[in-house]
Every structure is written in C-alpha cells, then in structure tokens.
Design an enzyme around this catalytic site. Structure first.
Site, PDB file in Angstrom:
ATOM      1  CE1 TYR A  62     -38.540 -35.161 -15.793  1.00  0.00           C
ATOM      2  CE2 TYR A  62     -37.075 -36.238 -17.360  1.00  0.00           C
ATOM      3  CZ  TYR A  62     -38.352 -35.812 -16.991  1.00  0.00           C
ATOM      4  OH  TYR A  62     -39.403 -36.032 -17.824  1.00  0.00           O
ATOM      5  CD  GLU A  64     -40.681 -36.064 -12.013  1.00  0.00           C
ATOM      6  OE1 GLU A  64     -40.573 -36.900 -11.098  1.00  0.00           O
ATOM      7  OE2 GLU A  64     -41.177 -36.311 -13.122  1.00  0.00           O
ATOM      8  CG  ASP A 208     -54.655 -14.725 -15.952  1.00  0.00           C
ATOM      9  OD1 ASP A 208     -53.491 -14.302 -16.122  1.00  0.00           O
ATOM     10  OD2 ASP A 208     -55.198 -15.567 -16.705  1.00  0.00           O
ATOM     11  CB  THR A 234     -47.725 -15.291 -19.337  1.00  0.00           C
ATOM     12  OG1 THR A 234     -48.111 -13.930 -19.553  1.00  0.00           O
ATOM     13  CG2 THR A 234     -48.887 -16.198 -19.661  1.00  0.00           C
ATOM     14  CE  LYS A 237     -49.805 -13.600 -22.806  1.00  0.00           C
ATOM     15  NZ  LYS A 237     -51.209 -13.908 -22.471  1.00  0.00           N
ATOM     16  NE  ARG A 243     -44.500 -18.556 -26.120  1.00  0.00           N
ATOM     17  CZ  ARG A 243     -44.889 -17.369 -26.576  1.00  0.00           C
ATOM     18  NH1 ARG A 243     -44.027 -16.546 -27.139  1.00  0.00           N
ATOM     19  NH2 ARG A 243     -46.138 -16.998 -26.469  1.00  0.00           N
TER      20      ARG A 243
HETATM   21  C1  LIG Z   1     -51.912 -15.096 -22.456  1.00  0.00           C
HETATM   22  C2  LIG Z   1     -52.821 -15.378 -21.330  1.00  0.00           C
HETATM   23  C3  LIG Z   1     -52.847 -16.640 -20.718  1.00  0.00           C
HETATM   24  C4  LIG Z   1     -52.232 -17.886 -21.310  1.00  0.00           C
HETATM   25  O1  LIG Z   1     -50.934 -17.938 -21.530  1.00  0.00           O
HETATM   26  P1  LIG Z   1     -50.276 -19.062 -22.461  1.00  0.00           P
HETATM   27  O2  LIG Z   1     -48.859 -18.916 -22.084  1.00  0.00           O
HETATM   28  O3  LIG Z   1     -50.599 -18.671 -23.856  1.00  0.00           O
HETATM   29  O4  LIG Z   1     -50.853 -20.370 -22.087  1.00  0.00           O
HETATM   30  C5  LIG Z   1     -53.627 -16.798 -19.586  1.00  0.00           C
HETATM   31  N1  LIG Z   1     -54.353 -15.795 -19.108  1.00  0.00           N
HETATM   32  C6  LIG Z   1     -54.390 -14.585 -19.693  1.00  0.00           C
HETATM   33  C7  LIG Z   1     -55.234 -13.506 -19.112  1.00  0.00           C
HETATM   34  C8  LIG Z   1     -53.642 -14.341 -20.842  1.00  0.00           C
HETATM   35  O5  LIG Z   1     -53.707 -13.161 -21.436  1.00  0.00           O
END
Ligand SMILES: *Cc1c(COP(=O)(O)O)cnc(C)c1O
Length: 424
Positions: A62, A64, A208, A234, A237, A243
């Site tokens: 933990y 935090e 994002d 994220t 990807k 993840r």
């Molecule tokens: C995939 C994605 C997310 C969300 O990611 P998760 O890990 O699935 O919650 C947020 N914003 C964009 C633009 C994405 O393509």
C-alpha cells in the site's frame, strides 16, 4: 511455433500446479493471441521485460500518497520505483510534472476534470461519432453526466477536423477547457492551433494522447506536452506498456492534479503496474523504439493502400498514424457483421462509427483497424497485402461459413509464422 512463443512467455509451472482451471483458460488466451491477426488499434503485445515487471512483489504494498509523502510505512523502495517511472516519463515527454498513478485512461481523464473543472462547466471536445473517446462526453459516461461537452466535427467532404469550426464554437460557447484527442481519427491534430484558440477564449488546454503516445515518444508525431496545460495518456496502446495511464501537466497544475488522483478519485496506487510503466518508458526512450513506431505508421499506410486497391473506402483517404476507419457502406456491409465474420477467421477488429454514420453505435457502418500489435510481431509493409487479402476474402464470403473456415486456416498459418514479440 509453441517454442518460439515460450521464449517470450515463460512457463507458469506454479499456476499450472496450483490452479489448473485458471491456467487452462490462460493457455487458450495465449493460443488465441498467437494464432490470430490482432488489428484492434488500441491493443499491443508488451515485451517480456514489461510482463515480468508487472508480476512482482510490488503488488503487495500500500502506498497512498506520492514519493516521499506516504500514509503508510515501508515505502522506501516503492518511492524509488515510482520516482524512476516519473523521471523516465518526464524525460521521454519533456513534461514539467507527472503523476504515474492513474489506473487507466478513463480514470486519468476523470482526475483531470475533477481537478480543473466544476460540475456543469463547458468543455469543447471531438464528437464521439467523429472519433472522440467515451470519456469525452458520452451522455451515459460520468463526463457527459457531470460536464457540458460540446463536440467539434470532421468535415463531410475530406474527413479532417475543421479548425475554423473549432474556433467558431470556442468563441460562441466560451469553454472552460478545450480537449484535443481521439480514439478513432487517422490524421494529425494541429496542437498549436488548438492552443491559439484556447488562449483567445481563456480556456485550459488538455490533450488526450492515449492512442498516439507511443508514436509521440518515438518522435513520429509532434509532441503536445510542451504546448498544452495538461496531457493524459494510457500506457498500453502504441506506448506498449502495462494497462494504465499517466497525467502530465505544467507545474502550476501539479498540486491540483496530484490531489485529484489521491485522495480525490483513487486510493492506493498499483505499484507493480508502475514498475512496469517505468520499464516501458525505458524501452520507449531507446532508439529502436523510433524505428518500431516508424514501421507502425508505414504498415498502416501500406494496409490502407492495399484496402483501397481492393475497393474499400478509407475515411479521409489515408492515415498519418497507426489507425484507419474503413467505410463499409460501398460494400453494403455493417461494422458488426464484418467484425463477427472476421473474428471467425481469427482476424480481430472492432466495429466503429464513421463520421455521419446512419447506423446505431451497436451496428455501425465501419471498422477500425490498427497496426501496433502486428508491427510488434515483426510484420512489415510487404505483409500488409496479405492481410488486406484475408480481410477482402472474408468480407466477400461473409455468409459462407465453409469458406471462412478455409480462410481461418490460412490466417493461422500466416500468424504463427511470426513470434508474438520481436525486439526491433
Ligand atoms: C483508450 C482511451 C482512453 C481510455 O483508456 P482506458 O484505459 O480504456 O480507460 C481514454 N482516452 C482515449 C482517447 C482513448 O483512446
């Protein structure tokens, strides 16, 4: 091929011995990944190093708080591993401040909105049916429930985002935040123009880059981090990590962002995942990652070209990144039917709305394809012809199960001739 695969994924003798039920399912999933062609644009295969880092004693702790300021004892080495992740990500993206704790992309965006907006505030973002993500204002997502999202769109003729419309909308609606980012858009975003427009109306800028973070780290796409106030991504990807997600921001937002992550939205961070993030950031800093990400884009462009040659329409005509939207209307098919038929053949894609789609989100007129995972397996531009052929054959024989079974055999033979992971 099993042998080649085993080089990457070590045997799980303890799991096999102590939980044969879970082990059996894992083996089936590993086989599915080995024998299929993974074209889901948001997916990838992590390196054995990332995988190993995730499965470690860091999961037991933990922690935090942030490094140096924790609510529990015993965090000396946790602080070190989290700081390593922070330092590496800062260098990779040139960020002033980074929080590496968000569990995933959706919660990362939630933390940013929670830190910088009040409920009911207006946000300008890319319309969901033009490539925006569900955390950019889907009515049944928290973002759409708590904030007033207004969507800008892509042009009906060319499929590109119309920056004049963004400017007009910004002047008219005076948003608190302008959000640039997407899950299904194949063109580059003009970060500088977004920033100019935001400055004109006094809005916070948020990018994002969940889909393209790897391409940015690999220096193939312009980096918005020096330009924007806040950038989320994220890590799983194109960035090819575990993840998870991170938030980058200018120093002046650092405190609010950290407080929103904890205790605002999350509790204890997942330090085993943070360790794997640190490993992924190191990999993404290497020169080989630049050639890997360059190949991702070359493969996507080759795949788009091969599909066009087979009579498919690609939204906006081509791609600047790792993904493309295929419009199936000229073929008289819908996305959901195509996705299911392709899955039977071992080709994994997702149905996706295309701009101005007449179909519902569970049906759609398109599929989204991406090349990060197949590029990780070592496929190159000459293999894209073969993949386009498989897709074309399946969609031409959509209701002929015997034919699709035949194609599935060819797909399996093709896919298993590649390892799951190659160091580029
Ligand atoms: C995939 C994605 C997310 C969300 O990611 P998760 O890990 O699935 O919650 C947020 N914003 C964009 C633009 C994405 O393509």
């Amino acid at each position: 091929m099993k042998e080649r695969f085993a080089e990457i994924y070590p045997p799980k003798d303890i799991l096999r011995k102590n939980d044969s039920e879970a082990f059996r399912i894992l083996e089936l999933e590993e086989r599915r990944q080995r024998e299929g062609i993974e074209l889901i644009a948001s997916e990838n295969y992590v390196s054995p190093t990332v995988l190993e880092a995730m499965s470690t004693a860091f999961t037991n702790k933990y922690a935090e708080g942030v490094p140096g300021k924790r609510y529990y004892g015993g965090n000396q080495f946790i602080d070190e591993i989290e700081q390593l992740a922070i330092d590496r990500a800062k260098k990779l993206f040139g960020a002033e401040h980074i929080n590496v704790q968000p569990h995933s992309g959706n919660p990362a965006n939630m933390c940013v909105y929670f830190a910088l907006l009040e409920p009911g505030d207006t946000v300008l973002g890319l319309s969901l049916d033009h490539g925006g993500h569900l955390s950019h204002g889907l009515p049944i997502n928290f973002s759409g429930k708590w904030y007033k999202f207004i969507g800008y769109k892509t042009g009906k003729e060319d499929g590109f985002i119309d920056m004049n419309e963004v400017r007009k909308l910004a002047r008219k609606t005076r948003p608190k935040m302008i959000l640039a980012g997407f899950s299904a858009y194949s063109r580059n975003m003009d970060w500088k123009q977004f920033k100019e427009i935001a400055d004109e109306v006094g809005a916070i800028t948020m990018a994002d880059i969940a889909h393209i973070a790897g391409l940015i780290a690999g220096k193939q796409i312009e980096n918005p981090v020096p330009i924007f106030d806040v950038v989320t991504t994220t890590t799983h990807k194109t960035l090819r990590g575990p993840r998870g997600a991170i938030i980058m921001c200018k120093e002046k937002y650092a405190k609010s962002i950290d407080r929103a992550v904890f205790p605002g939205i999350q509790g204890g961070p997942h330090e085993h995942t943070i360790a794997a993030k640190a490993v992924a950031f190191k990999e993404a800093s290497a020169e080989e990652f630049q050639s890997y990400t360059k190949k991702i884009i070359q493969n996507a462009q080759a795949l788009a070209k091969a599909l066009v040659e087979r009579g498919f329409r690609i939204v906006s005509g081509d791609t600047d990144n790792h993904l493309m939207l295929v419009d199936l209307m000229p073929k008289n098919l819908t996305g959901n039917v195509a996705e299911k038929a392709l899955e039977k053949a071992g080709i994994y894609v997702n149905k996706n709305l295309i701009p101005y789609d007449p179909q519902k989100p569970m049906v759609t007129s398109g599929i989204r394809l991406g090349t990060p995972a197949i590029t990780t397996r070592g496929m190159n531009t000459s293999d894209m012809e073969q993949i386009a052929n498989f897709i074309d054959r399946v969609l031409q024989n959509i209701s002929d199960d015997a034919k699709i079974k035949e194609i599935a055999k060819d797909v399996k033979e093709f896919a298993t001739s590649f390892p799951i992971f190659t160091w580029s």
